[in-house]
Design a protein around this motif. Structure first.
Motif, PDB file in Angstrom:
ATOM      1  N   SER A   5       6.982   0.489   9.060  1.00 42.25           N
ATOM      2  CA  SER A   5       5.948   0.155  10.124  1.00 42.25           C
ATOM      3  C   SER A   5       5.670  -0.592  11.670  1.00 42.25           C
ATOM      4  CB  SER A   5       5.000   1.614   9.714  1.00 42.25           C
ATOM      5  OG  SER A   5       5.036   2.208   9.284  1.00 42.25           O
ATOM      6  N   ILE A  20      -0.626   4.000  12.209  1.00 39.52           N
ATOM      7  CA  ILE A  20      -0.644   3.587  10.978  1.00 39.52           C
ATOM      8  C   ILE A  20      -1.335   5.215  10.341  1.00 39.52           C
ATOM      9  CG2 ILE A  20       0.952   3.738   8.690  1.00 39.52           C
ATOM     10  CD1 ILE A  20       1.381   0.785  10.346  1.00 39.52           C
ATOM     11  N   ASP A  55       4.374   6.954  11.687  1.00 42.30           N
ATOM     12  CA  ASP A  55       3.437   5.204  13.054  1.00 42.30           C
ATOM     13  C   ASP A  55       4.638   5.618  14.420  1.00 42.30           C
ATOM     14  OD1 ASP A  55       6.640   4.611  13.205  1.00 42.30           O
ATOM     15  OD2 ASP A  55       6.408   3.671  11.499  1.00 42.30           O
TER      16      ASP A  55
END
Length: 654
Positions: free
Chosen positions: A34, A42, A58
């Motif tokens: 991510s 996130i 994300d």
């Protein structure tokens, strides 16, 4: 045996053994993906410690539909393409094994939508079959990876998972490390539907400090020093704490190389070496440090879990880190602390002239009465004159102060210092006054303990001052005394007596019971009849001291736990001796027993040193102030003695 190529699914499961050690390993790989995708938010959802569900969402760039199936294949990555890319890795992931390995031991769903697509698509893969199924779905821009039933098809691995609490603790610690590496990213952590941690994006210094406090605690922030140094393409920045912020375990040590979490031996050695003279062996430094250098100068592909790196110029990196931290710690003695009640490491805000006065004042008649007057014997043996009255051999403390003075002069961050280092003339004057005997070639003979002679030379009568507070630690003298001062004056404290007072405070049981700490392995003791009778008679008193014992038979007992001050003692010898002492006591009130037990234990376990560092002195004084809460024996002249420098100054000016 016939040589064969491994089937793809079996090869993936073998690879999974390196990548997927536990649920925290899955979270690490997914969160790093991510971050590599440019995410600024996130969200991590965990159920049953990660064994049931791991979901990482994300708002990064996302994956186009045509590449979703490919993303779940082995060695599929967008982060490197050529050998040159491998030699200069800046992304957190690069091998292309994570998603394939995770999907081989779980039920994985990869859902993503890039900004160029109007709708999202999800790819589903389950265990060994590895057949990816695509279907449209609703999803905002970004990616979500959902991992269900980790190790459902590998029971041997699943049974080695720890408890739900333990596995979640590993995940929590992992996200702490990641949160410190990316202050600009918001990270949320849920467990079983409950929000556990929220690390909001930090854009300002105050917000950064708030995130550091959330991860490392307020004590870290209170004692931390900001490090920022660059040399020859190497950049070091972050935070370390002064020795007062050290801990008894290495749980607050965070280091990053080009943004990657590290537990590298070379880096750890350099940091430990920089603290070598300021921490005791059982203490651990605390820090959050970022090392940045040319990616061509570091190899990150030397460890399966990428916890270690190899530097092309290892010695340069080691010495750079060591020098940067050593300089910062040497200068930290002059950093102004926030105004708090006067103690070992806090002083009230005052004009600089008052701080300088503490350094330049001299030793009075009170110091003459202290046993082993600091510096006097050494002076008679070591000091030398060459006809110039002001040339005296400098003590160890003087050398340290000269070093600090030079370092402060070189420092570019002068705004961090509340008190500048003493100049050369001040240091020389202070050294002379500490080392001056009663008779010298440049000072009139003055018997400072003789009041009549004191009056005959025109000085006012000696009046010993009472001690109300200890003040701020200035320096250690003769290895066993610490000079302390505040605006009321200066005083000398015996660290040997302070050690005794500290243990006595830890063993004080007048109004409380000491907390028992269970032994990892209960200790069985064989005792004689007299000792067993004492154990039975004083069972309640031993309990109040936190000594948990159970009678086994007529000649032995089992020790289940002891208080913290006794943890490091030789219990096989100490406890039988304690029971023998108890057996020798006459019958009396319980309060008398408590006082006598406390005194005996204090005398037995107090350990002193012949040479204390200033850091150790500050730690001892701070602890006894906390233990005694204003009840220290400040009238005990074997513990603390006031210093009135006016008499010696007057004698020198005659």
């Amino acid at each position: 045996m016939t040589i064969k190529i491994l089937p793809a699914r079996l090869a993936n499961q073998i690879a999974a053994g390196e990548v997927v050690e536990r649920p925290a390993s899955v979270v690490k790989e997914l969160v790093e993906n991510s971050l590599d995708s440019g995410a600024t938010r996130i969200d991590v959802d965990i159920e049953k410690g990660g064994a049931k569900l791991i979901r990482v969402r994300d708002n990064g760039k996302g994956i186009v539909k045509d590449e979703l199936s490919l993303a779940l294949s082995r060695h599929a990555t967008s982060k490197i393409h050529t050998l040159d890319d491998l030699e200069a890795i800046m992304s957190l992931g690069f091998r292309g094994e994570a998603l394939a390995s995770i999907s081989s031991v779980s039920r994985l769903t990869l859902t993503s939508r890039p900004a160029t697509q109007e709708k999202a698509w999800s790819a589903y893969s389950e265990g060994r079959e590895m057949q990816v199924k695509l279907q449209p779905t609703a999803h905002p821009i970004g990616t979500t990876v959902e991992v269900l039933d980790l190790f459902f098809n590998t029971p041997a691995r699943r049974k080695f998972l720890r408890t739900e609490k333990t596995e979640f603790t590993h995940i929590d610690e992992l996200l702490k490390r990641i949160a410190l590496s990316r202050f600009e990213v918001t990270i949320n952590l849920k467990h079983n539907g409950k929000m556990i941690k929220q690390y909001r994006s930090a854009q300002t210094q105050a917000q950064e400090e708030k995130r550091i406090a959330a991860v490392c605690g307020s004590t870290f922030v209170r004692h931390m020093l900001n490090i920022k140094l660059e040399h020859n393409g190497l950049k070091l920045h972050g935070w370390v704490t002064t020795p007062e912020g050290a801990r008894q375990q290495s749980d607050l040590q965070y280091c990053y190389v080009n943004g990657r979490m590290m537990r590298d031996k070379l880096i750890n050695h350099a940091i430990r070496q920089s603290y070598e003279n300021s921490l005791r062996p059982e203490q651990f430094a605390t820090y959050v440090l970022f090392i940045e250098l040319d990616p061509h100068q570091v190899d990150v592909n030397v460890h399966p879990a990428k916890h270690e790196v190899r530097f092309h110029q290892a010695r340069l990196v080691h010495d750079f880190i060591y020098q940067a931290l050593s300089d910062a710690l040497a200068q930290s003695a002059h950093i102004e602390k926030p105004p708090v009640n006067v103690s070992a490491f806090h002083t009230e805000s005052e004009p600089q002239r008052q701080a300088d006065r503490f350094v330049c004042e001299t030793v009075n008649e009170a110091i003459e009465r202290i046993p082993a007057y600091p510096g006097q014997i050494d002076y008679e043996k070591k000091s030398s004159f060459d006809g110039k009255p002001n040339q005296i051999r400098e003590t160890r403390q003087t050398n340290e102060w000269h070093s600090r003075d030079r370092q402060v002069a070189k420092s570019s961050g002068k705004e961090r210092f509340g008190e500048p280092a003493p100049n050369k003339q001040q240091v020389e004057a202070y050294a002379q006054l500490l080392n001056t005997p009663v008779e010298s070639s440049f000072c009139q003979t003055v018997e400072l303990n003789d009041t009549k002679h004191h009056e005959n030379i025109g000085l006012p009568p000696i009046q010993e001052k009472s001690v109300e507070t200890l003040g701020k630690a200035i320096c250690v003298i003769h290895g066993q005394y610490v000079l302390m001062a505040d605006k009321q004056g200066a005083r000398l404290v015996s660290l040997v007596q302070a050690e005794h007072i500290r243990i006595s405070g830890q063993l004080a049981v007048d109004e409380r019971e000491l907390k028992t700490q269970p032994l990892l392995i209960p200790l069985s003791l064989s005792l004689n009849e007299r000792q067993m009778e004492a154990a039975k008679a004083h069972m309640s008193i031993l309990t109040r001291f936190g000594i948990d014992i159970k009678l086994r038979n007529a000649a032995s007992l089992i020790v289940m736990g002891v208080p913290q001050p006794l943890r490091q003692q030789n219990l096989q010898q100490l406890l039988p001796d304690l029971l023998s002492y108890a057996a020798s006591l006459p019958e009396q009130e319980q309060g008398m027993y408590l006082a006598q037990f406390s005194t005996w234990l204090t005398n037995q376990i107090t350990q002193t040193k012949s040479d204390y560092t200033l850091s150790e002195a500050i730690h001892i004084i701070a602890e006894i102030e906390q233990l005694w809460q204003g009840g220290l024996p400040l009238d005990d002249r074997t513990f603390v003695c006031p210093v009135d420098f006016s008499a010696t100054i007057a004698a020198m000016n005659l």
